[in-house]
Scaffold this motif. Sequence first.
Motif, short mmCIF file in Angstrom:
data_model
loop_
_atom_site.label_atom_id
_atom_site.label_comp_id
_atom_site.label_asym_id
_atom_site.label_seq_id
_atom_site.Cartn_x
_atom_site.Cartn_y
_atom_site.Cartn_z
N LEU A 93 96.58 24.01 30.66
CA LEU A 93 96.27 25.44 30.59
C LEU A 93 97.52 26.30 30.69
CD1 LEU A 93 96.29 26.97 33.66
CD2 LEU A 93 94.41 25.39 33.95
N HIS A 94 97.39 27.47 30.13
CA HIS A 94 98.44 28.49 30.19
C HIS A 94 98.02 29.46 31.29
CE1 HIS A 94 101.52 31.25 29.22
NE2 HIS A 94 101.54 31.11 27.93
N VAL A 95 98.76 29.52 32.36
CA VAL A 95 98.42 30.37 33.49
C VAL A 95 98.16 31.80 33.02
CG1 VAL A 95 99.21 31.31 35.70
CG2 VAL A 95 99.71 28.93 35.11
N ARG A 96 98.98 32.27 32.10
CA ARG A 96 98.86 33.64 31.59
C ARG A 96 97.50 33.93 30.97
NH1 ARG A 96 103.11 37.05 28.31
NH2 ARG A 96 101.75 38.70 27.62
N ALA A 97 96.92 32.95 30.32
CA ALA A 97 95.67 33.16 29.58
C ALA A 97 94.43 32.67 30.32
CB ALA A 97 95.76 32.47 28.22
N PHE A 98 94.59 32.08 31.50
CA PHE A 98 93.44 31.41 32.11
C PHE A 98 92.50 32.35 32.86
CE2 PHE A 98 91.27 28.74 35.23
CZ PHE A 98 90.66 27.87 34.36
N LYS A 99 92.98 33.07 33.86
CA LYS A 99 92.11 33.92 34.68
C LYS A 99 92.87 35.09 35.24
CE LYS A 99 88.60 34.84 37.58
NZ LYS A 99 88.21 36.20 37.47
N ASP A 100 92.49 36.28 34.76
CA ASP A 100 93.05 37.52 35.27
C ASP A 100 92.22 37.95 36.47
OD1 ASP A 100 94.08 40.10 35.66
OD2 ASP A 100 92.97 40.96 33.99
N CYS A 101 92.85 38.20 37.59
CA CYS A 101 92.07 38.62 38.77
C CYS A 101 92.43 40.02 39.26
CB CYS A 101 92.20 37.60 39.89
SG CYS A 101 93.78 37.56 40.70
N GLY A 126 93.00 42.73 36.85
CA GLY A 126 92.68 43.71 35.82
C GLY A 126 93.82 44.09 34.91
N ASN A 127 94.96 43.39 34.97
CA ASN A 127 96.08 43.75 34.10
C ASN A 127 96.06 43.00 32.76
OD1 ASN A 127 96.93 41.18 34.79
ND2 ASN A 127 98.94 41.81 35.57
N GLY A 128 95.05 42.14 32.57
CA GLY A 128 94.92 41.41 31.31
C GLY A 128 95.76 40.15 31.23
N ILE A 129 96.46 39.82 32.31
CA ILE A 129 97.32 38.63 32.33
C ILE A 129 96.88 37.74 33.49
CG2 ILE A 129 99.68 37.78 32.67
CD1 ILE A 129 100.64 40.49 31.54
N GLY A 130 96.65 36.48 33.18
CA GLY A 130 96.27 35.53 34.22
C GLY A 130 97.43 35.26 35.16
N GLY A 131 97.11 34.75 36.31
CA GLY A 131 98.14 34.43 37.29
C GLY A 131 97.64 33.36 38.24
N PHE A 132 98.51 32.95 39.15
CA PHE A 132 98.13 31.91 40.11
C PHE A 132 96.96 32.33 41.00
CE2 PHE A 132 102.19 30.12 38.82
CZ PHE A 132 101.77 28.83 38.56
N PRO A 133 96.87 33.59 41.44
CA PRO A 133 95.69 33.96 42.24
C PRO A 133 94.37 33.73 41.47
CG PRO A 133 97.41 35.58 42.57
CD PRO A 133 97.87 34.67 41.43
N GLY A 134 94.35 34.05 40.19
CA GLY A 134 93.15 33.81 39.38
C GLY A 134 92.87 32.33 39.19
N ASP A 139 102.53 32.33 45.79
CA ASP A 139 101.25 32.13 45.08
C ASP A 139 101.19 30.73 44.50
OD1 ASP A 139 100.38 34.77 45.55
OD2 ASP A 139 101.25 35.49 43.67
N PHE A 140 102.31 30.27 43.91
CA PHE A 140 102.36 28.92 43.36
C PHE A 140 102.16 27.88 44.46
CE2 PHE A 140 104.82 25.06 42.54
CZ PHE A 140 104.08 24.55 41.49
#
Length: 117
Positions: A22-30, A32-40, A88-89
């Motif tokens: 998976l691409h962290v950027r595209a997986f889960k935005d938590c 609301g900025n449209g970019i996924g991250g480790f928290p998501g 976060d990581f």
Amino acid sequence: MAKRPGSAGDPLWYKDAIIYGLHVRAFKDCNGNGIGGFPGLIQKLDYLQDLGVTCLWLLPFFPSPPKGDGDDVSDSTSVHSMYGTIDDFRFFLAAAHERSLRSPLAGSSREGDACWR
């Protein structure tokens, strides 16, 4: 208790692992900025485990000039700020390990670094 395929106690874990790339950027935005991250991603670990995933193969998430789609890493010891922080990581890694999920890192130069345990 039967050993789960791909589990941490299995030295040949990779042979039976169910690897989810998976691409962290595209997986889960938590946030609301449209970019996924480790928290998501952390929020979805139970879901991934329920799918039977035993290993998460993350595409590059290191700081990088936007020239090589993340392959032109400028700092392999940090996390790109759009995905979160190094803490976060670390929290992701601990949460994944609590679920017996492995997370190898591509581009590792030493065999011992191939899978963060």
